[in-house]
Design a protein around this motif. Structure first.
Motif, mmCIF file in Angstrom:
data_model
loop_
_atom_site.group_PDB
_atom_site.id
_atom_site.type_symbol
_atom_site.label_atom_id
_atom_site.label_comp_id
_atom_site.label_asym_id
_atom_site.label_seq_id
_atom_site.Cartn_x
_atom_site.Cartn_y
_atom_site.Cartn_z
ATOM 1 N N MET A 1 0.832 -1.206 0.000
ATOM 2 C CA MET A 1 0.000 0.000 0.000
ATOM 3 C C MET A 1 0.871 1.262 0.000
ATOM 4 O O MET A 1 1.715 1.432 0.860
ATOM 5 C CB MET A 1 -0.866 0.005 1.269
ATOM 6 N N LEU B 1 0.779 5.600 -0.175
ATOM 7 C CA LEU B 1 -0.087 6.746 0.107
ATOM 8 C C LEU B 1 0.742 7.997 -0.150
ATOM 9 O O LEU B 1 1.893 8.077 0.282
ATOM 10 C CB LEU B 1 -0.486 6.628 1.574
ATOM 11 N N ASP C 1 -0.915 2.752 -7.993
ATOM 12 C CA ASP C 1 -2.000 2.335 -7.093
ATOM 13 C C ASP C 1 -2.080 3.186 -5.823
ATOM 14 O O ASP C 1 -2.881 2.917 -4.934
ATOM 15 C CB ASP C 1 -1.793 0.858 -6.710
ATOM 16 N N ALA C 2 -1.258 4.238 -5.758
ATOM 17 C CA ALA C 2 -1.200 5.007 -4.509
ATOM 18 C C ALA C 2 -2.499 5.765 -4.248
ATOM 19 O O ALA C 2 -3.140 6.279 -5.166
ATOM 20 C CB ALA C 2 -0.032 5.988 -4.550
ATOM 21 N N GLU C 3 -2.860 5.817 -2.956
ATOM 22 C CA GLU C 3 -3.982 6.638 -2.512
ATOM 23 C C GLU C 3 -3.413 8.059 -2.340
ATOM 24 O O GLU C 3 -2.421 8.239 -1.646
ATOM 25 C CB GLU C 3 -4.440 6.054 -1.162
ATOM 26 N N VAL C 4 -4.036 9.029 -3.009
ATOM 27 C CA VAL C 4 -3.481 10.388 -2.965
ATOM 28 C C VAL C 4 -4.362 11.288 -2.091
ATOM 29 O O VAL C 4 -5.584 11.306 -2.231
ATOM 30 C CB VAL C 4 -3.361 10.987 -4.387
ATOM 31 N N HIS C 5 -3.729 11.989 -1.151
ATOM 32 C CA HIS C 5 -4.440 12.951 -0.302
ATOM 33 C C HIS C 5 -3.943 14.352 -0.596
ATOM 34 O O HIS C 5 -2.764 14.639 -0.430
ATOM 35 C CB HIS C 5 -4.233 12.620 1.182
ATOM 36 N N THR D 1 -7.229 14.947 8.782
ATOM 37 C CA THR D 1 -6.910 13.539 8.552
ATOM 38 C C THR D 1 -5.838 13.121 9.554
ATOM 39 O O THR D 1 -4.929 13.893 9.846
ATOM 40 C CB THR D 1 -6.351 13.358 7.125
ATOM 41 N N LYS E 1 -1.739 4.198 7.648
ATOM 42 C CA LYS E 1 -3.161 4.020 7.282
ATOM 43 C C LYS E 1 -3.971 5.238 7.717
ATOM 44 O O LYS E 1 -3.724 5.816 8.774
ATOM 45 C CB LYS E 1 -3.728 2.785 7.989
ATOM 46 N N HIS F 1 -10.648 10.681 9.084
ATOM 47 C CA HIS F 1 -10.740 11.631 7.983
ATOM 48 C C HIS F 1 -12.103 12.308 8.031
ATOM 49 O O HIS F 1 -13.122 11.614 8.071
ATOM 50 C CB HIS F 1 -10.528 10.920 6.634
#
Ligand code: URP
Ligand code: ZN
Ligand code: ZN
Ligand code: ZN
Length: 481
Positions: A1, A3, A40-44, A429, A435, A439
């Motif tokens: 994972m 991020l 596949d990164a979750e971007v914030h 957040t 993880k 949020h």
């Protein structure tokens, strides 16, 4: 994972920079501008926000058995509330009962903490002494990752450590490279004054501060500092609530002694007028030790934090609900001592610290996270946003508002000492172990996900103390030559 936290201002204790933060698994792997994330990164998106190390609260008491009851917050609910408020690690206390086997107490607290959803560590209190206690200190320091031992100079007849215990424990701690910490209040005189108040017919919560004047905190701080000086051991004084103890620390530090000090958010913002409240329940909810102090002491604590006399902030989170507080309805000495705050510390300190011009953003990070990590020797794994550090961080929106209330907080207590306060600047957040656990008001935590964080002995400043000591050890006079 993976991020990616993109476009924010990364605030560390030593500097701020516009940068992205890339997280792989539970670690930060890169901090820099325009980082490329894996597909596949979750971007914030953190634009307009600060990206800061998650808070570390070095002083909590989850599930504490105390004064005939048990604190209502357990390690799960307490760390969940902490994460909601941007605190990603706590250091709690193992407190053996007098004569209790210290390792047995250690195992008990470790069992309780298994359900924590944020990382945690333990100070261990030394409440009595025999050889087994010294052996336990050795086992804890060498095998269990404990580098700090706590001494209560208050709570006579319960967990108070007298001078003899103090001397033995400080000596042992120095051999082990462990930090000595104290709750500084003179327990002997408090016990005397409590009886005096009861004799005068003062049985309500107002008797609590009257029996614990700030002079008694000053005396105990001075005593602990003197012990630490003579024994050559670094000292950390918890929850400094008054000018007297802060002055004692300032004097010791000015003379080169390694003494550190902690401030509680509550002590910095609330004064002793709360004990005059006509509603018994309300007044009782502020019964904690040391008590809230007369006006003036609060500014002295803020100033001490600015001056570097105090380095850390905490909460002493010890939750007792109204029904528990009522155990002392006819006698204030039986009101369980403690107040909550683990969820609110970061918010009230930002609002009354950074927004009020008392702290810079960098000083805020130092006081809420980095300094604790340094003193307790887990820096920069914790307390910093840099490659290789644990991915514990907050995306902090300086415009976001929150009105603090018992009706909406996550803490397991039916009261909030900051009830109705509005703060500006909160975590939007919280990221813990890489993880997203909080949020936009939504918690997503896992019971048991918290890890025990071992803390090695002999932090760098301790090595310096030890070196200086070795260079100045007294020697016998050689009379043979
Ligand atoms: O009132 C308090 N602070 N209760 C918890 C125990 C302690 O003294 O830290
Ligand atoms: Zn020795
Ligand atoms: Zn205490
Ligand atoms: Zn405490």
């Amino acid at each position: 994972m993976s991020l990616l936290v993109k476009g924010g201002t990364v605030v560390n204790a030593d500097h701020s920079q516009r940068a992205d933060v890339l997280i792989e698994g539970d670690k930060i792997v890169a901090v820099g501008t325009d980082l490329n994330a894996p597909e596949d990164a979750e971007v914030h998106d953190a634009s307009g926000c600060y990206v800061m190390p998650g808070g570390i609260d070095p002083h909590t008491h989850m599930q504490l058995p105390f004064m005939g009851t048990v604190a209502s917050e357990d390690f799960y609910t307490g760390t969940r509330a902490a994460l909601a408020g941007g605190t990603t690690m706590i250091i709690d206390f193992v407190i053996p009962a007098p004569q209790q086997d210290v390792m047995e107490a250690w195992e008990t607290w470790n069992g309780w903490a298994e359900k924590a959803c944020a990382d945690y560590s333990f100070h261990v209190a030394i409440t009595w002494w025999d050889d087994s206690v010294g052996q336990a200190m050795e086992t804890l320091a060498t095998e269990k990752g404990v580098n700090s031992f706590k001494h209560f100079l208050a709570y006579k007849g319960a967990i108070m450590a007298d001078d003899s215990v103090l001397a033995k424990s400080f000596h042992k701690a120095r051999e082990l490279g462990a930090i000595c910490t104290v709750h500084a209040e003179n327990g002997e005189l408090i016990a005397h004054l409590q009886q005096e108040m009861l004799k005068m017919g003062i049985t309500g919560p107002e008797g609590h501060p009257l029996s614990r004047p700030s002079e008694l905190e000053g005396e105990a701080a001075e005593r602990a500092i003197t012990f630490a000086d003579v024994m050559n051991v670094p000292l950390y004084i918890v929850h400094n609530s008054c000018k007297e103890s802060v002055d004692a620390i300032a004097r010791a530090r000015a003379q080169g002694q390694r003494v550190f000090g902690e401030a509680l958010a509550g002590h910095m913002l609330i004064d002793d007028s709360v004990y005059q409240n006509k509603d018994w329940d309300t007044a009782a909810h502020y019964v904690m030790s040391p008590p809230f102090r007369p006006k003036g002491h609060q500014e002295a604590i803020w100033a001490a934090l600015q001056a570097g006399t105090l380095q850390t902030t905490a909460t002493d989170h010890a939750c007792f609900c109204t029904s528990q507080k009522r155990m002392g309805h006819n006698n204030f000495t039986q009101i369980p001592n403690g107040t909550a705050g683990v969820e609110d510390r970061m918010h009230v300190l930002w609002h009354h610290g950074v927004n009020a011009g008392r702290l810079t953003e960098n000083e805020f990070v130092a006081a809420t996270s980095a300094n604790t990590a340094k003193i307790f020797n887990i820096y920069p794994r914790k307390g910093a946003i840099l490659a290789g550090a644990d991915a514990d961080l907050v995306i902090w929106d300086p415009e976001r508002k929150r009105t603090i209330s018992k009706d909406s907080h996550h803490m397991n207590i039916d009261f909030n000492i900051f009830e109705g306060w509005e703060v500006t600047g909160t975590n939007r957040t919280t990221i813990a172990q890489g993880k997203v656990v909080y949020h936009d008001g939504e918690l997503n935590v896992t019971e048991g996900a918290g890890r025990y964080i071992p803390r090695p002995t002999f932090p760098p400043y301790y090595q310096a103390v030890e070196k200086a000591r070795q260079d100045t050890l007294p020697k016998p006079v050689d009379r043979m030559g």
